[in-house]
Write a protein that holds these residues in place. Sequence first.
Motif, short mmCIF file in Angstrom:
data_model
loop_
_atom_site.label_atom_id
_atom_site.label_comp_id
_atom_site.label_asym_id
_atom_site.label_seq_id
_atom_site.Cartn_x
_atom_site.Cartn_y
_atom_site.Cartn_z
N UNK A 191 0.88 -5.79 -2.51
CA UNK A 191 1.25 -5.81 -1.09
C UNK A 191 2.67 -6.36 -0.95
N UNK A 192 3.01 -7.28 -1.85
CA UNK A 192 4.33 -7.92 -1.77
C UNK A 192 5.34 -7.22 -2.69
N UNK A 196 8.94 -4.17 -2.10
CA UNK A 196 10.26 -4.55 -2.65
C UNK A 196 10.79 -3.43 -3.55
N UNK A 197 9.93 -2.90 -4.39
CA UNK A 197 10.36 -1.81 -5.28
C UNK A 197 10.75 -0.59 -4.44
N UNK A 198 9.93 -0.27 -3.43
CA UNK A 198 10.22 0.88 -2.55
C UNK A 198 11.57 0.68 -1.85
N UNK A 199 11.85 -0.55 -1.43
CA UNK A 199 13.12 -0.86 -0.76
C UNK A 199 14.29 -0.70 -1.73
N UNK A 200 14.04 -1.05 -3.00
CA UNK A 200 15.09 -0.86 -4.02
C UNK A 200 15.40 0.64 -4.15
N UNK A 238 4.49 7.27 -10.67
CA UNK A 238 3.30 7.85 -10.02
C UNK A 238 2.42 6.75 -9.45
N UNK A 239 2.25 5.68 -10.22
CA UNK A 239 1.44 4.56 -9.75
C UNK A 239 2.12 3.88 -8.55
N UNK A 240 3.45 3.69 -8.63
CA UNK A 240 4.17 3.06 -7.50
C UNK A 240 4.00 3.90 -6.23
N UNK A 241 4.14 5.22 -6.36
CA UNK A 241 4.01 6.10 -5.19
C UNK A 241 2.58 6.06 -4.65
N UNK A 242 1.61 6.08 -5.56
CA UNK A 242 0.21 6.04 -5.11
C UNK A 242 -0.07 4.76 -4.33
N UNK A 243 0.48 3.64 -4.79
CA UNK A 243 0.26 2.36 -4.10
C UNK A 243 0.92 2.39 -2.72
N UNK A 244 2.15 2.91 -2.64
CA UNK A 244 2.83 2.99 -1.34
C UNK A 244 2.02 3.87 -0.37
N UNK A 245 1.46 4.94 -0.88
CA UNK A 245 0.66 5.82 0.00
C UNK A 245 -0.59 5.10 0.51
N UNK A 246 -1.21 4.30 -0.36
CA UNK A 246 -2.39 3.53 0.08
C UNK A 246 -1.99 2.51 1.15
N UNK A 247 -0.84 1.86 0.95
CA UNK A 247 -0.36 0.89 1.96
C UNK A 247 -0.05 1.60 3.28
N UNK A 248 0.64 2.74 3.18
CA UNK A 248 1.06 3.49 4.37
C UNK A 248 -0.16 4.00 5.14
N UNK A 250 -3.38 3.01 4.72
CA UNK A 250 -4.38 1.97 5.01
C UNK A 250 -3.95 1.01 6.10
N UNK A 251 -2.63 0.77 6.22
CA UNK A 251 -2.16 -0.20 7.21
C UNK A 251 -1.48 0.50 8.40
N UNK A 252 -1.31 1.83 8.27
CA UNK A 252 -0.77 2.65 9.37
C UNK A 252 0.50 2.07 9.97
N UNK A 253 1.40 1.64 9.09
CA UNK A 253 2.65 1.03 9.55
C UNK A 253 3.80 1.73 8.82
N UNK A 254 4.80 2.18 9.59
CA UNK A 254 5.89 2.95 8.96
C UNK A 254 6.73 2.11 7.99
N UNK A 255 6.57 0.80 8.05
CA UNK A 255 7.36 0.00 7.11
C UNK A 255 6.95 0.25 5.65
#
Length: 291
Positions: A191-192, A196-200, A238-248, A250-255
């Motif tokens: 979650x944390x 950060x990686x996505x922002x990089x 692939x794992x990083x993208x999968x995690x971002x998709x779950x966050x996006x 699951x939390x329905x937040x554009x951030x």
Amino acid sequence: MDIQRIGVIGAGQMGNGIAHVMAVAGYDVTVTDISSDALANAMKTIDKNLERQVSRDTISAEDKAAALGRIATTPDLTQLGGSDLVIEAATERETIKQAIFEDLIPHLEPHTILTSNTSSISITRLASRTDRPEKFMGFHFMNPVPVMQLVELIRGIATDEPTFEACRGVVEKLGKTAATAEDFPAFIVNRILMPMINEAVYTLYEGVGNVTSIDMAMKLGTNHPMGPLELADFIGLDTCLAIMNVLHDGLADTKYRPCPLLTKYVEAGWLGRKTKRGFYDYRGEAPVPTR
Ligand SMILES: CC(=O)CC(=O)SCCNC(=O)CCNC(=O)[C@H](O)C(C)(C)COP(=O)(O)OP(=O)(O)OC[C@H]1O[C@@H](n2cnc3c(N)ncnc32)[C@H](O)[C@@H]1OP(=O)(O)O
Ligand SMILES: NC(=O)C1=CN([C@@H]2O[C@H](COP(=O)(O)OP(=O)(O)OC[C@H]3O[C@@H](n4cnc5c(N)ncnc54)[C@H](OP(=O)(O)O)[C@@H]3O)[C@@H](O)[C@H]2O)C=CC1
């Protein structure tokens, strides 16, 4: 509950690390994967990493031989039926994990604890598709498993206390430290870490820096052992993208919107170290930035 036989599903970078530390701790381990090559490569990697520990006097040559003797591999998932604890560490895709549990469950003993090393997917939802939600939980190791001290333990809504305590006992026997996380998308670490990686990647996408400057800035500027793009390649894009998709989702937040550049790398099959190309190209002697 007495746990001795451990089943590991998926022989990728996490599966081989989990088998390694379990065998060193004295558990009998059976590892399975859909790919026989992955099983052979996993044994080579475990051998190499155990040898590194022998050369640094962390374990003896006898410990190494004993650990290797405790690990069996099989392409047959049903062979894991007699395990006391199963840790699923296959690809980060819910449909894959669900199909694995569906195939495995008819072969499991009633006492078997079923866990997933998922980085992000709802434990409650995975558990609800099994015959044993009370004996199901998240058992989340960090990469590289033989080195990292933390294991996140995640209860699903139905996980019972004996199951949680049994898993906590295994973490203790491994000499690692458990952090308990509630079952929300990507738990605590990802979650944390993953935003950060996505922002990089956005920083790269928008041209604020190139691969070298972004990684150097974060290594020398914040004392991270790896830059965020180097770490993304290490985890697997692939794992990083999968995690971002779950966050996006699951939390329905554009951030949590995955960066389109991350998607592009994954669509190209440039998944990082495991495919020898990601934000760096690993095909030569030293990694070369791809942007
Ligand atoms: C995505 C998720 O769901 C969750 C996650 O896992 S998020 C990712 C979490 N992991 C991280 O953040 C890792 C960040 N990186 C690091 O900590 C370090 O760069 C690193 C430990 C990987 C390597 O450290 P380093 O100092 O560059 O390398 P090096 O000195 O060669 O190795 C340090 C130790 O790690 C061991 N090691 C390094 N890479 C290893 C590997 N792939 N497998 C096993 N052992 C390894 C070495 O043998 C060495 O052990 P000793 O200290 O016992 O001698
Ligand atoms: N990478 C990381 O840093 C971390 C990852 N995790 C989690 O661990 C899990 C595994 O990740 P990781 O090891 O990096 O991934 P890898 O891609 O390295 O390995 C996954 C393995 O699972 C295999 N696999 C795919 N489908 C099946 C199946 N149906 N049955 C058995 N095996 C299967 C894959 O085979 P094939 O290649 O042939 O498809 C591959 O060998 C994921 O859930 C991930 O989120 C957790 C912590 C850290």
